[in-house]
Design an enzyme around this catalytic site. Structure first.
Site, PDB file in Angstrom:
ATOM      1  CB  CYS A  76       3.666  20.854  19.409  1.00 36.59           C
ATOM      2  SG  CYS A  76       3.964  22.024  18.092  1.00 36.59           S
ATOM      3  CB  CYS A  82       0.223  22.465  13.546  1.00 34.13           C
ATOM      4  SG  CYS A  82       1.284  21.660  12.355  1.00 34.13           S
ATOM      5  CD  GLN A 288       6.471   2.906   4.755  1.00 30.37           C
ATOM      6  OE1 GLN A 288       6.004   3.714   5.540  1.00 30.37           O
ATOM      7  NE2 GLN A 288       5.718   2.088   4.053  1.00 30.37           N
ATOM      8  CD  GLU A 338       4.587   2.716  -7.256  1.00 35.03           C
ATOM      9  OE1 GLU A 338       4.250   2.125  -6.229  1.00 35.03           O
ATOM     10  OE2 GLU A 338       4.119   3.819  -7.607  1.00 35.03           O
ATOM     11  CG  ASP A 383       2.383  -1.165   1.338  1.00 34.70           C
ATOM     12  OD1 ASP A 383       1.442  -0.610   1.922  1.00 34.70           O
ATOM     13  OD2 ASP A 383       3.577  -0.879   1.550  1.00 34.70           O
ATOM     14  CB  CYS A 410      -1.473   3.271   5.361  1.00 33.26           C
ATOM     15  SG  CYS A 410      -2.075   3.619   3.704  1.00 33.26           S
TER      16      CYS A 410
HETATM   17  N1  SAH Z   1       5.397  -0.817  -0.533  1.00 29.34           N
HETATM   18  C1  SAH Z   1       6.035   0.464  -0.693  1.00 29.34           C
HETATM   19  C2  SAH Z   1       5.108   1.638  -1.029  1.00 29.34           C
HETATM   20  C3  SAH Z   1       3.706   1.609  -0.539  1.00 29.34           C
HETATM   21  S1  SAH Z   1       2.822   3.124  -0.759  1.00 29.34           S
HETATM   22  C4  SAH Z   1       6.914   0.793   0.511  1.00 29.34           C
HETATM   23  O1  SAH Z   1       6.779   0.196   1.568  1.00 29.34           O
HETATM   24  O2  SAH Z   1       7.772   1.654   0.386  1.00 29.34           O
HETATM   25  C5  SAH Z   1       1.667   2.672  -1.990  1.00 29.34           C
HETATM   26  C6  SAH Z   1       2.218   2.750  -3.400  1.00 29.34           C
HETATM   27  O3  SAH Z   1       1.177   2.368  -4.306  1.00 29.34           O
HETATM   28  C7  SAH Z   1       2.681   4.133  -3.842  1.00 29.34           C
HETATM   29  O4  SAH Z   1       4.006   4.028  -4.275  1.00 29.34           O
HETATM   30  C8  SAH Z   1       1.743   4.478  -5.017  1.00 29.34           C
HETATM   31  O5  SAH Z   1       2.388   5.190  -6.047  1.00 29.34           O
HETATM   32  C9  SAH Z   1       1.321   3.120  -5.497  1.00 29.34           C
HETATM   33  N2  SAH Z   1       0.012   3.040  -6.197  1.00 29.34           N
HETATM   34  C10 SAH Z   1      -1.121   3.725  -5.925  1.00 29.34           C
HETATM   35  N3  SAH Z   1      -2.136   3.308  -6.705  1.00 29.34           N
HETATM   36  C11 SAH Z   1      -1.630   2.343  -7.519  1.00 29.34           C
HETATM   37  C12 SAH Z   1      -2.180   1.515  -8.546  1.00 29.34           C
HETATM   38  N4  SAH Z   1      -3.467   1.604  -8.896  1.00 29.34           N
HETATM   39  N5  SAH Z   1      -1.370   0.599  -9.134  1.00 29.34           N
HETATM   40  C13 SAH Z   1      -0.065   0.499  -8.784  1.00 29.34           C
HETATM   41  N6  SAH Z   1       0.509   1.266  -7.824  1.00 29.34           N
HETATM   42  C14 SAH Z   1      -0.254   2.168  -7.188  1.00 29.34           C
END
Ligand code: SAH
Length: 454
Positions: A76, A82, A288, A338, A383, A410
Site C-alpha cells: 500500500c 494510514c 467478526q 452480552e 470472549d 483478542c
Molecule cells: N463472541 C462474539 C463477540 C465478541 S466481541 C463473536 O464472536 O461475535 C466482545 C463482546 O463483548 C462485544 O460484543 C461487547 O459488546 C461485549 N462486552 C464488552 N464488555 C462487556 C461486559 N462487561 N459484559 C458483557 N458484554 C460485554
C-alpha cells in the site's frame, strides 16, 4: 553520574524484537532500551527520541541504516501514514512467525506446547466491513481512513488492501456521487459540512452488500441525489441506508437511519463444525470482520470444547450470538450474555433464522449477570473485549467450576494476565493454546485457550 537527556535528538539503535502490540524493542549504544515502531529485528536505524526516561526511551523512526533480509516493499502506498495495517513491511510467513512467538513468550508460564498460529485463508482484501470518513483535501471532497494517531487528518482511498474489493469499488462510486452534489465533507473541528461516514458491509459467503451513508442533518440535499445513487448502487448493493448523525463525536452514530433500498440487514453464512448457518447482520451490530477466518476461529473454539449432546454451555460476551448458534446443534442448551441490547436482538433473530431453539440470550453486562445467576454449566466460553476479564467474572467462573472453559482472546497481554490469576487460584490448566490469525497485515493476535481441570 546523571545522564544528559537525548530527548529531541537523533540517535542510532539496534532493533532486537517486536513486542505486542507492534512496538519494537531496540537497544541504544549506551545500552538503554528504546521503543519505536516500524523496524524488524536485526535492523539498525536512526531514531528521533521523543521520550527519555531513566530506564527506557521512545522514539520515531527516521532512517533505516541496515535493512533486514525479511523486509519487503509494502503493497500500500499509504503504508506508514494510514492507521489501518502497519505490518506490511514483511511477508505473511514472517508476520505469522512473530505472532506465534509473541503468544509463546507471553504464555510461557503455562508450559503448554503452543502450535504455529493458524493462517487466515485470505491475506489481502479479507475485511467484510469498513467505515470510511469524508474529508476535505485542499477544497476537494475525498474519502478514506484516519491518519495514524490523528483525529483530523485522513488518507484517501482507494487503494485499500485489506477491505474486500467490492467495498473499495462501491466506496469509489459513492464518492463520485457525493462530489457531484458540491456539498461539503463534514469537518470534525468546525462541525460544519454534510457528508460524514460511509459504512460498507459485505457478506463474503453470500454476496450481499450494504451501503450506509452517514450525513450531518444541517443541509438539504436534492431527492434526485438519493434516487440516482440508489439506482446506480442496485447493481452492487443489497441494501442502501441513509443515516443522520449530528452528534459531535466522530463515532459512527445512528440517530435516524432510513432504508432507501433493499433488505434491512445483510446475510452472511458461516460453515462451522459441519453445519452451515445464516446470520442476519444489522447495520450497527457486531460481526467478526474476517469471515473466512471467523469460520476457522469458531471451528477451533468448538473443537476445543469437544461438545457433548447433554452439555449446557454459557457463552459470555456473546455479541450477536454467533459462537453459541454454531455450537447449539451439538449441545443441549446455550445461554448467551452480552451487554449491547441490539446485539442480543440480532442474536435472537439469528437463532430463529436457523431454527435453533435451544439457546437463550440475556442483555446484561457479565458483571451484573453473575450477581443474579448461579446456575451450573458444563462448559463456559468467554470472549471478552481487549481489556480482558474483570476480577468478579474470573471469581464467578472459578466458583462455577465447569469441566471446561474456552477463553477466546483478542489481546494476548490481558489473556496472560487473566491466566496467571486463574493459575494462581489453582484447579485449571491450559490444555490447549491455539493462536488464530484473524487480521493479516496488522499486529493483532487472536488466541483460543482450552482450560481444563484434568
Ligand atoms: N463472541 C462474539 C463477540 C465478541 S466481541 C463473536 O464472536 O461475535 C466482545 C463482546 O463483548 C462485544 O460484543 C461487547 O459488546 C461485549 N462486552 C464488552 N464488555 C462487556 C461486559 N462487561 N459484559 C458483557 N458484554 C460485554
Amino acid at each position: 553520574m546523571t545522564k544528559t537527556s537525548k530527548k529531541n535528538t537523533v540517535i542510532e539503535v539496534l532493533a532486537e524484537k517486536i513486542v505486542f502490540p507492534g512496538n519494537v524493542l531496540c537497544r541504544c549504544t549506551d545500552g538503554i532500551a528504546l521503543f519505536c515502531e516500524g523496524l524488524l529485528p536485526g535492523e539498525t536505524a536512526e531514531v528521533f527520541v521523543t521520550r527519555d526516561k531513566k530506564t527506557f526511551r521512545e522514539g520515531k523512526l527516521k532512517n533505516i541504516l541496515s535493512k533486514s533480509s525479511l523486509r519487503k516493499e509494502p503493497e500500500c502506498p499509504s503504508f506508514g501514514k494510514c492507521g489501518g495495517c502497519s505490518f506490511q513491511h514483511t511477508d505473511y510467513k514472517t508476520q505469522l512467525k512473530f505472532k506465534t512467538e509473541c503468544v509463546r513468550e507471553l504464555l510461557n508460564f503455562t508450559e503448554t506446547e503452543i502450535p504455529d498460529i493458524i493462517e487466515s485463508p485470505r491475506q489481502w482484501h479479507y475485511r467484510n466491513k469498513m467505515e470510511f470518513s469524508f474529508f476535505d483535501d485542499n477544497g476537494k471532497l475525498d474519502m478514506g481512513l484516519h491518519e495514524k494517531g490523528s483525529f483530523y487528518k485522513y488518507i484517501g482511498i482507494p487503494p485499500c488492501f485489506i477491505a474486500h474489493q467490492d467495498i473499495v469499488k462501491t466506496a469509489a462510486i459513492v464518492k463520485e456521487f457525493c462530489i457531484k452534489t458540491e456539498l461539503r465533507p463534514y469537518n470534525n473541528k468546525s462541525h460544519e459540512g454534510f457528508f460524514r461516514h460511509l459504512v460498507l458491509r459485505k457478506g463474503i459467503n453470500t454476496g450481499d452488500l450494504s451501503v450506509n451513508l452517514v450525513t450531518n442533518k444541517t443541509e438539504t440535499i436534492k431527492d434526485e441525489f438519493w434516487s440516482e445513487l440508489t439506482e446506480e448502487l442496485k447493481n452492487y448493493a443489497s441494501s442502501v441506508y441513509w443515516t443522520h448523525n449530528s452528534k459531535f463525536s466522530d463515532a459512527v452514530n445512528s440517530e435516524i437511519s432510513s432504508l432507501l433500498y433493499g433488505s434491512p440487514n445483510i446475510t452472511e453464512s458461516l460453515t462451522v463444525y459441519g453445519n452451515t448457518l445464516k446470520f442476519s447482520i444489522a447495520p450497527f451490530s457486531f460481526f467478526q470482520t474476517n469471515t473466512k477466518a471467523a469460520e476457522i476461529l469458531y471451528d477451533t473454539v468448538i473443537k476445543c470444547l469437544d461438545p457433548k449432546k447433554e452439555d449446557c454451555v454459557l457463552d459470555m460476551y456473546c455479541g450477536t450470538g454467533s459462537i453459541g448458534i454454531c455450537l447449539a446443534p451439538h449441545v443441549k442448551h446455550v445461554t448467551g450474555v452480552e451487554q449491547i441490547e441490539d446485539s442480543i436482538k440480532s442474536a435472537r433473530q439469528n437463532a430463529v433464522l436457523n431454527a435453533i431453539n435451544n439457546v437463550s440470550f440475556s442483555a446484561s453486562t457479565a458483571e451484573n449477570w453473575i450477581k443474579q445467576n448461579t446456575q451450573k454449566f458444563d462448559a463456559v466460553i468467554i470472549d471478552p473485549p481487549r481489556m480482558g476479564l474483570t476480577q468478579p467474572v474470573i471469581e464467578h467462573i472459578l466458583t462455577l467450576a465447569p469441566e471446561k472453559v474456552v477463553y477466546v482472546s483478542c489481546n494476548p497481554s490481558t489473556l496472560a494476565r487473566d491466566l496467571k490469576i486463574i493459575y494462581a487460584a489453582g484447579g485449571y490448566f491450559a490444555k490447549k493454546i491455539i493462536p488464530v490469525d484473524m487480521f493479516p497485515q496488522t499486529y493483532h493476535i487472536e488466541t483460543v485457550v482450552l482450560l481444563s481441570k484434568t
